[in-house]
Write a protein that holds these residues in place. Structure first.
Motif, PDB file in Angstrom:
ATOM      1  N   TYR A 235     -17.107  46.205   7.443  1.00  0.00           N
ATOM      2  CA  TYR A 235     -17.430  45.357   6.147  1.00  0.00           C
ATOM      3  C   TYR A 235     -17.086  46.146   4.950  1.00  0.00           C
ATOM      4  N   LEU A 236     -17.623  47.184   4.874  1.00  0.00           N
ATOM      5  CA  LEU A 236     -17.426  48.170   3.538  1.00  0.00           C
ATOM      6  C   LEU A 236     -16.036  48.029   3.404  1.00  0.00           C
ATOM      7  N   TYR A 237     -15.299  48.558   4.527  1.00  0.00           N
ATOM      8  CA  TYR A 237     -13.836  48.844   4.474  1.00  0.00           C
ATOM      9  C   TYR A 237     -13.015  47.314   3.914  1.00  0.00           C
ATOM     10  N   ARG A 238     -13.393  46.310   4.456  1.00  0.00           N
ATOM     11  CA  ARG A 238     -12.874  45.019   3.878  1.00  0.00           C
ATOM     12  C   ARG A 238     -13.193  44.573   2.254  1.00  0.00           C
ATOM     13  N   LEU A 239     -14.316  45.110   1.791  1.00  0.00           N
ATOM     14  CA  LEU A 239     -14.645  45.201   0.351  1.00  0.00           C
ATOM     15  C   LEU A 239     -13.700  45.824  -0.207  1.00  0.00           C
ATOM     16  N   LEU A 240     -13.487  47.193   0.209  1.00  0.00           N
ATOM     17  CA  LEU A 240     -12.587  48.182  -0.520  1.00  0.00           C
ATOM     18  C   LEU A 240     -10.953  47.508  -0.698  1.00  0.00           C
ATOM     19  N   GLN A 241     -10.875  46.804   0.606  1.00  0.00           N
ATOM     20  CA  GLN A 241      -9.413  46.403   0.544  1.00  0.00           C
ATOM     21  C   GLN A 241      -9.177  45.401  -0.768  1.00  0.00           C
TER      22      GLN A 241
ATOM     23  N   ASP B  86     -12.962  18.378   8.065  1.00  0.00           N
ATOM     24  CA  ASP B  86     -11.486  18.076   8.188  1.00  0.00           C
ATOM     25  C   ASP B  86     -10.708  18.441   6.946  1.00  0.00           C
ATOM     26  N   ASP B  87      -9.592  18.884   7.134  1.00  0.00           N
ATOM     27  CA  ASP B  87      -8.572  19.181   6.031  1.00  0.00           C
ATOM     28  C   ASP B  87      -9.114  20.414   4.884  1.00  0.00           C
ATOM     29  N   VAL B  88      -9.851  21.406   5.746  1.00  0.00           N
ATOM     30  CA  VAL B  88     -10.281  22.534   5.010  1.00  0.00           C
ATOM     31  C   VAL B  88      -9.966  23.869   5.831  1.00  0.00           C
ATOM     32  N   ALA B  89      -9.994  24.984   5.330  1.00  0.00           N
ATOM     33  CA  ALA B  89      -9.987  26.160   5.879  1.00  0.00           C
ATOM     34  C   ALA B  89     -11.155  26.643   6.061  1.00  0.00           C
ATOM     35  N   ILE B  90     -11.462  27.074   7.581  1.00  0.00           N
ATOM     36  CA  ILE B  90     -12.783  27.412   7.770  1.00  0.00           C
ATOM     37  C   ILE B  90     -12.801  29.157   8.194  1.00  0.00           C
ATOM     38  N   VAL B  91     -13.672  29.957   7.370  1.00  0.00           N
ATOM     39  CA  VAL B  91     -13.540  31.392   7.270  1.00  0.00           C
ATOM     40  C   VAL B  91     -14.758  31.758   7.901  1.00  0.00           C
ATOM     41  N   ILE B  92     -14.842  32.501   9.105  1.00  0.00           N
ATOM     42  CA  ILE B  92     -16.174  33.013   9.499  1.00  0.00           C
ATOM     43  C   ILE B  92     -16.124  34.414   9.486  1.00  0.00           C
ATOM     44  N   GLU B  93     -17.280  34.887   8.820  1.00  0.00           N
ATOM     45  CA  GLU B  93     -17.064  36.470   8.469  1.00  0.00           C
ATOM     46  C   GLU B  93     -18.444  36.933   9.249  1.00  0.00           C
ATOM     47  N   ARG B  94     -18.171  38.241   9.468  1.00  0.00           N
ATOM     48  CA  ARG B  94     -19.365  39.135   9.901  1.00  0.00           C
ATOM     49  C   ARG B  94     -19.872  39.836   8.616  1.00  0.00           C
ATOM     50  N   VAL B  95     -21.048  39.540   8.301  1.00  0.00           N
ATOM     51  CA  VAL B  95     -21.553  40.263   7.000  1.00  0.00           C
ATOM     52  C   VAL B  95     -22.919  40.850   7.524  1.00  0.00           C
TER      53      VAL B  95
ATOM     54  N   MET C 197     -23.866  46.966  24.004  1.00  0.00           N
ATOM     55  CA  MET C 197     -22.412  46.436  23.673  1.00  0.00           C
ATOM     56  C   MET C 197     -21.748  47.432  22.985  1.00  0.00           C
ATOM     57  N   THR C 198     -20.526  47.373  22.775  1.00  0.00           N
ATOM     58  CA  THR C 198     -19.533  48.128  22.074  1.00  0.00           C
ATOM     59  C   THR C 198     -18.779  47.302  21.007  1.00  0.00           C
ATOM     60  N   VAL C 199     -18.344  48.093  20.178  1.00  0.00           N
ATOM     61  CA  VAL C 199     -17.461  47.299  18.863  1.00  0.00           C
ATOM     62  C   VAL C 199     -15.841  48.058  19.220  1.00  0.00           C
ATOM     63  N   SER C 200     -15.330  47.072  20.113  1.00  0.00           N
ATOM     64  CA  SER C 200     -13.949  47.491  20.424  1.00  0.00           C
ATOM     65  C   SER C 200     -12.731  46.849  19.509  1.00  0.00           C
ATOM     66  N   SER C 201     -13.069  45.941  18.833  1.00  0.00           N
ATOM     67  CA  SER C 201     -12.147  45.334  18.123  1.00  0.00           C
ATOM     68  C   SER C 201     -12.417  45.635  16.359  1.00  0.00           C
ATOM     69  N   GLN C 202     -11.388  45.754  15.570  1.00  0.00           N
ATOM     70  CA  GLN C 202     -11.512  46.033  14.115  1.00  0.00           C
ATOM     71  C   GLN C 202     -11.683  44.828  13.351  1.00  0.00           C
ATOM     72  N   ASP C 203     -11.527  43.661  14.034  1.00  0.00           N
ATOM     73  CA  ASP C 203     -11.701  42.274  13.259  1.00  0.00           C
ATOM     74  C   ASP C 203     -13.203  41.982  13.065  1.00  0.00           C
ATOM     75  N   SER C 204     -13.165  41.728  11.663  1.00  0.00           N
ATOM     76  CA  SER C 204     -14.590  41.074  11.400  1.00  0.00           C
ATOM     77  C   SER C 204     -14.701  39.845  10.776  1.00  0.00           C
ATOM     78  N   SER C 205     -13.636  39.091  10.638  1.00  0.00           N
ATOM     79  CA  SER C 205     -13.334  37.814  10.121  1.00  0.00           C
ATOM     80  C   SER C 205     -12.210  37.116  10.878  1.00  0.00           C
ATOM     81  N   VAL C 206     -12.296  35.866  10.712  1.00  0.00           N
ATOM     82  CA  VAL C 206     -11.197  34.634  11.551  1.00  0.00           C
ATOM     83  C   VAL C 206     -11.280  33.696  10.535  1.00  0.00           C
ATOM     84  N   GLU C 207     -10.297  32.979  10.659  1.00  0.00           N
ATOM     85  CA  GLU C 207      -9.851  31.762  10.038  1.00  0.00           C
ATOM     86  C   GLU C 207      -9.250  30.618  10.776  1.00  0.00           C
ATOM     87  N   TYR C 208      -9.691  29.392  10.614  1.00  0.00           N
ATOM     88  CA  TYR C 208      -9.280  28.296  11.151  1.00  0.00           C
ATOM     89  C   TYR C 208      -8.905  27.086  10.254  1.00  0.00           C
TER      90      TYR C 208
END
Length: 815
Positions: free
Chosen positions: A112-118, A70-79, A1-12
């Motif tokens: 993940y650490l970079y996201r925390l630093l942001q 229903d009627d909420v934002a769903i946040v999925i994160e890699r921790v 497996m490779t890590v080809s994306s910088q994304d580590s979270s998504v929101e719906y």
């Protein structure tokens, strides 16, 4: 497996229908995925149940919700877990998959650490502190301190402020510290607990002189507020800058204790707005060209809904200003023009007098009007008084047996609102609207002037103002330089202009237009009453509306729809020397019985004047009051028309021409006018020295006097008029070459014609040769009831009286 994306979270956004949501980034185990929700209020919650994760160790995964959200934002994160569980055994084969997985985990942890630093507070790149260790001091050092930044922007500690020591000042210093604007202007606020722009932030409003403090407030510009009914005392001028908006509460006052100064002054600025403030001056001053609000060469500035008290020379002064507004202000109790009287004994020829007390106004010379009364008359003098003077000296001696009183008045061009051009720029496109001007010791209510500088103020509008009790004029438009100014004076109410101005004893007009540059001016729908109350002479244009020329621009003046009444002296409308033309239309003028010096409409030495549709009422029954008086006084005038409208009442004449020095009135038209309601002495139309005129279609009903009295007029046609008189209806005398009274006129009978001059022909209908009247050769009488067999006409062949010396020749037409 490779890590080809910088994304580590998504929101719906959950919609109550969708259950499956993609996880678009790789993860090693379900435990690495954190699911949370955020509601409409921004509140978040981390979920531990209600969902299922699939897709571990693949490129993507899925999150399935049961039940559906229903009627909420769903946040999925890699921790990812902070673990490394691989064990590499010495001399074993290289475990490529395990090694790659460990590197992938390192990358995921870094992301993940970079996201925390942001989400952390950080020094920006390039900052002096960036990259350095910013370490807090020890606990003992940190106790009872506040963390902050020093003047270099570095972390520092400051003394801890216990709650028992809090004050308005300290709290204000925290909440509203010195602003960037205050810092840039070098202004340090006195009381920081007041908001930015509040006068109380800079001034104490405690009754002491606060010129510098108020100036600091004004320096800041922007929105400045005066939210309390308190007074600031100043003794100097306050300078305003562009983009300043001053808004004051009812009762807020700025008081000028100095003299010969403006209160607010702005020079070459724009977008200044002043509203709600009470301006007051408490000391006399002798200088002109100062004002409570002075906009000098400014644009788009506004003085709205303010109060002005104790005006020295002007309340609002627009000098070479453009696109400015003066609206809804109240001007009252002008200060420095209050009279100071020094009574002297009756004396003839005196040119000076010792004052009863030393002149005590502030330092400076006061060139003032000097009134000395003798039997109720006003003698205009001029006196210069300085501080400490004990003698008043004037030019010209006093009249015989004059008991004189010296009265100091303002400069002739003082006004509540003054609009001036200057030698380099006009004063144009300004709007003066809905102001109340009551300053009974100022010269003028509203003045628009070109002070002999060659540049006309133009296209200014003065409308809907109420002006009462001024010394010289209600509204003045003074344009000595050539051109067309196109100013408009519309819908104003003017009353009580006294004319008690010693340096100009011919003043007193409600509205006065003067000079070569008044072309294109509109005076419309104004109400003018009770003006010229004490006017002493008529050398200029004393009237409800007075206009003097000559215009040189070529565009006529328009005077329309005005109502003028209760003029105890002088005229309703007066035009003198208006050579560029004027339309005077649809005005209503009511002249009171007490007026023995004026007429409803007077036209002197003017050309191209249209007097159309005016309603004139004369109540005088004892003196020579006229409705229309057209005069050529030493200089001929031409192209005058009086059409439509009516003249009712009067004792002398209703329409009259008068000349002096051999002048003539040329090109006169009187058409469609109703003349009625006069007393038994009044004459309807009295013409003298008129050439080339038409008197047509008028209704002229006189109760005793002549309908027409005509003397020495040539080329005059009387046609289609309806005459009604007691005895004589029309009288003609002198040389009247080319004049004709034709048969289309109704109401002429044999006894009603007095054609005693030469050159005029009168034609009437009658049933027989006239047995009365005075007839000239060429006059004719046509049978008023002819028959087919005997149509008859009689011609006068010998001048004389009807039934006496006049001889008529009978003309009979036979088949």
């Amino acid at each position: 497996m490779t890590v080809s994306s910088q994304d580590s979270s998504v929101e719906y956004n959950a919609n109550g229908v969708t259950a499956d949501f993609e996880i678009p980034f790789p993860f090693f185990s379900n435990a690495d995925i954190q699911v949370s929700t955020r509601d409409a209020n921004g509140d978040t919650a981390i979920l531990s149940t209600g969902f299922t994760i699939t897709g571990e160790r693949t490129g993507t995964g899925n999150c399935n919700f049961d039940p559906v959200l229903d009627d909420v934002a769903i946040v999925i994160e890699r921790v990812p877990q902070f673990l490394q569980q691989s064990d590499y055994v010495t001399n074993d084969r290289f475990p490529a998959e395990t090694n790659e997985a460990d590197h992938d985990r390192d990358v995921m942890l870094s992301q993940y650490l970079y996201r925390l630093l942001q989400g952390c507070v950080r020094f920006p790149k390039g900052d002096a502190s960036f990259g350095s260790l910013s370490e807090l001091p020890t606990v003992s050092t940190r106790k009872s301190t506040n963390l902050g930044f020093d003047s270099q922007g570095r972390l520092s500690l400051s003394a801890y402020l216990a709650s028992s020591t809090l004050s308005q000042s300290t709290i204000g210093g925290f909440l509203t510290p010195q602003t960037e604007t205050e810092n840039a202007k070098g202004v340090i606020p006195l009381r920081t607990w007041y908001n930015e722009g509040d006068i109380r932030r800079h001034a104490m409003l405690d009754g002491t002189d606060e010129t510098a403090r108020v100036q600091n407030w004004a320096k800041c510009g922007g929105t400045l507020t005066w939210p309390v009914a308190q007074t600031a005392i100043i003794s100097g001028e306050i300078t305003l800058s562009s983009n300043t908006r001053i808004v004051a509460a009812r009762g807020a006052m700025i008081q000028q204790n100095g003299a010969d100064l403006a209160i607010f002054r702005a020079t070459s600025q724009s977008n200044i707005h002043i509203s709600g403030l009470h301006f007051k001056q408490t000391n006399w001053g002798g200088s002109a060209y100062v004002a409570h609000v002075l906009f000098d060469s400014c644009t788009y500035c506004h003085a709205i809904d303010n109060e002005f008290e104790g005006v020295q020379w002007a309340g609002v002064y627009l000098r070479a200003a453009r696109h400015c507004t003066v609206r809804g202000n109240h001007f009252h109790d002008s200060f420095p023009q209050q009279s100071i009287n020094f009574t002297v004994a009756p004396v003839s020829g005196a040119t000076s007098r010792t004052l009863t007390a030393a002149w005590t106004l502030p330092t400076g010379a006061y060139t003032a009007a000097f009134v000395e009364t003798a039997g109720g008359a006003i003698e205009g003098k001029q006196v210069t008084l300085t501080h400490g003077a004990t003698t008043a000296t004037w030019s010209g001696g006093l009249s015989a047996n004059c008991n004189a009183a010296v009265t100091v008045q303002a400069a002739t061009d003082s006004a509540d609102i003054n609009l001036h051009s200057d030698p380099g720029a006009t004063c144009a496109f300004n709007d003066v609207d809905a102001n109340f001007c009551y300053s009974n010791t100022l010269s003028t209510g509203i003045s628009v002037q070109d002070p002999y500088n060659g540049v006309l103020p133009y296209r200014n509008t003065v409308r809907n103002n109420k002006i009462t009790a001024h010394l010289a004029y209600g509204i003045l438009s003074y344009m000595p330089d050539a051109g067309d100014s196109y100013n408009q004076f519309i819908g104003n109410f003017i009353e009580g202009i006294t004319g008690s101005f010693a340096l100009n004893q011919s003043s007193g007009a409600g509205i006065y237009l003067a000079g070569q540059g008044v072309g294109g001016t509109v005076v419309a729908d104004n109400i003018v009453r009770d003006c010229c109350k004490n006017t002493a002479n008529a050398s200029l244009a004393p009237a409800g509306i007075g206009i003097t020329g000559p215009q040189t621009g070529g565009v006529p003046v328009t005077v329309t729809g005005n109502v003028i009444s209760d003029m105890s002296q002088y005229h309703g409308i007066l035009l003198t020397g208006v050579t560029g033309g004027a339309s005077v239309a649809n005005n209503t003028i009511r002249m009171p019985a007490s007026n023995t010096t004026g007429h409803a409409v007077v036209v002197n030495n003017s050309n191209a004047i249209g007097l159309n549709g005016n309603i004139l009422v004369q109540l005088n029954t004892t003196s020579s009051q006229r409705g229309y008086l057209i005069q050529a006084l030493g200089a001929s005038c031409s192209d005058i028309s009086i059409t439509g409208g009516s003249v009712k009442g009067g004792h002398f004449t209703q329409i009259e021409t008068a000349v002096t020095g051999g002048a003539r009135v040329t090109g006169l038209t009187i058409a469609g006018v109703t003349l009625d309601g006069s007393d038994s002495n009044c004459i309807g139309i009295q013409l003298s020295a008129v050439d080339d005129a038409a008197v047509t279609g008028n209704v002229i009903h006189m109760t005793g006097g002549l309908c027409v009295n005509h003397a020495g007029c040539t080329g005059v046609i009387y046609s289609g008029n309806r005459f009604k008189g007691a005895t004589d209806v029309i009288a003609l005398a002198g040389t009247n070459t080319g004049t004709r009274v034709d048969r289309s006129n109704l109401g002429l009978a044999g006894a009603s014609v007095n054609n005693a001059g030469t050159g005029a022909i009168v034609e009437i209908y009658a049933t027989a040769v006239p047995g009365a009247g005075v007839w000239a050769v060429g006059d004719s009488v046509q049978l008023s009831a002819p028959t087919a067999s005997n149509p008859v006409m009689w011609f006068c062949i010998t001048a004389g009286t009807g039934g006496g010396t006049a001889v008529f020749k009978t003309l009979t037409l036979s088949p």
